[in-house]
Design a protein around this motif. Structure first.
Motif, PDB file in Angstrom:
ATOM      1  N   LYS A  90      -5.904  -5.378  -1.444  1.00 27.63           N
ATOM      2  CA  LYS A  90      -6.813  -6.408  -0.934  1.00 27.63           C
ATOM      3  C   LYS A  90      -6.462  -7.823  -1.381  1.00 27.63           C
ATOM      4  O   LYS A  90      -6.992  -8.793  -0.855  1.00 27.63           O
ATOM      5  CB  LYS A  90      -8.238  -6.087  -1.352  1.00 27.63           C
ATOM      6  N   THR A 137     -12.253  -9.554  -1.096  1.00 24.09           N
ATOM      7  CA  THR A 137     -13.145  -8.470  -1.494  1.00 24.09           C
ATOM      8  C   THR A 137     -12.725  -7.128  -0.904  1.00 24.09           C
ATOM      9  O   THR A 137     -13.150  -6.087  -1.370  1.00 24.09           O
ATOM     10  CB  THR A 137     -14.594  -8.775  -1.061  1.00 24.09           C
ATOM     11  N   SER A 138     -11.890  -7.174   0.134  1.00 23.35           N
ATOM     12  CA  SER A 138     -11.361  -5.958   0.751  1.00 23.35           C
ATOM     13  C   SER A 138     -10.121  -6.331   1.543  1.00 23.35           C
ATOM     14  O   SER A 138      -9.824  -7.512   1.723  1.00 23.35           O
ATOM     15  CB  SER A 138     -12.405  -5.324   1.678  1.00 23.35           C
ATOM     16  N   ASN A 187     -10.749  -8.648   4.305  1.00 23.37           N
ATOM     17  CA  ASN A 187     -11.283  -9.952   3.905  1.00 23.37           C
ATOM     18  C   ASN A 187     -10.377 -10.599   2.850  1.00 23.37           C
ATOM     19  O   ASN A 187     -10.841 -10.978   1.784  1.00 23.37           O
ATOM     20  CB  ASN A 187     -12.706  -9.757   3.380  1.00 23.37           C
TER      21      ASN A 187
END
Length: 193
Positions: A105, A109-110, A113
């Motif tokens: 990531k 946040t992921s 994202n």
């Protein structure tokens, strides 16, 4: 046990002030406007090793940098670039080694994202496995895909291995961007099946 290998991607530290100048084609000197930001994302260029069953094979994975260059937050268009991940194995001739490649990531946040950062400023970006920029390359969870492949072992080490292109994109019109060098660090994980 499934052997895995993780490689941390290095930060880009290429200084470029918003008013830097450079020598362009045919020696023409150009000055960048203040609202351009220099961006870089690097997939570290040195090799890392993973073993697929010690007596049978040894694999190497290398990556190349993604450098976005200058980004204009006022532009409506996207800023795109590419890098690569290469998997190469040597050992018992003809043995086929399947694997998956996961991209972490980074600073987001992921994997859906991801963020490039400069001081407290951030720019959204993502990494894709396809030329149409529709398949986010991540860990296979949520809305991301894992890249799968296989490599045939080469006893002499003469095979170039298998190379996968990583497509990077920064969406246009991120008006909160400040001039500076934006970076991120993403982990590449290759799992031999």
């Amino acid at each position: 046990m499934t052997p895995t290998f993780e490689r941390s991607i290095a930060d880009a530290r290429r200084p470029l002030s918003p008013a830097s100048s450079f020598i362009g084609p045919q020696g023409a000197r150009r000055r960048w406007p203040r609202w351009l930001a220099a961006l870089a994302l690097m997939l570290g260029a040195s090799g890392a090793h993973a073993l697929c069953l010690p007596a049978v094979c040894s694999c190497t994975t290398t990556t190349t940098n993604l450098l976005f260059g200058n980004y204009n937050p006022l532009a409506f268009g996207n800023t795109d670039t590419t890098g690569s991940v290469t998997v190469k194995c040597g050992g018992v001739v003809g043995l086929l080694i399947p694997f998956t490649i996961e991209l972490g990531k980074g600073g987001g946040t992921s994997a859906t994202n991801r963020r490039l950062a400069f001081s407290t400023y951030q720019l959204s970006y993502n990494l894709y496995s396809d030329t149409t920029y529709t398949s986010i390359w991540g860990d296979g969870n949520a809305a991301t895909t894992l890249v799968s492949g296989s490599v045939t072992l080469d006893a002499l080490g003469l095979s170039p291995g298998v190379t996968y292109t990583v497509y990077g994109r920064i969406p246009g019109r991120q008006l909160t961007a400040a001039p500076g060098v934006y970076t991120d660090s993403v982990t590449v994980t290759v799992t031999y099946l």
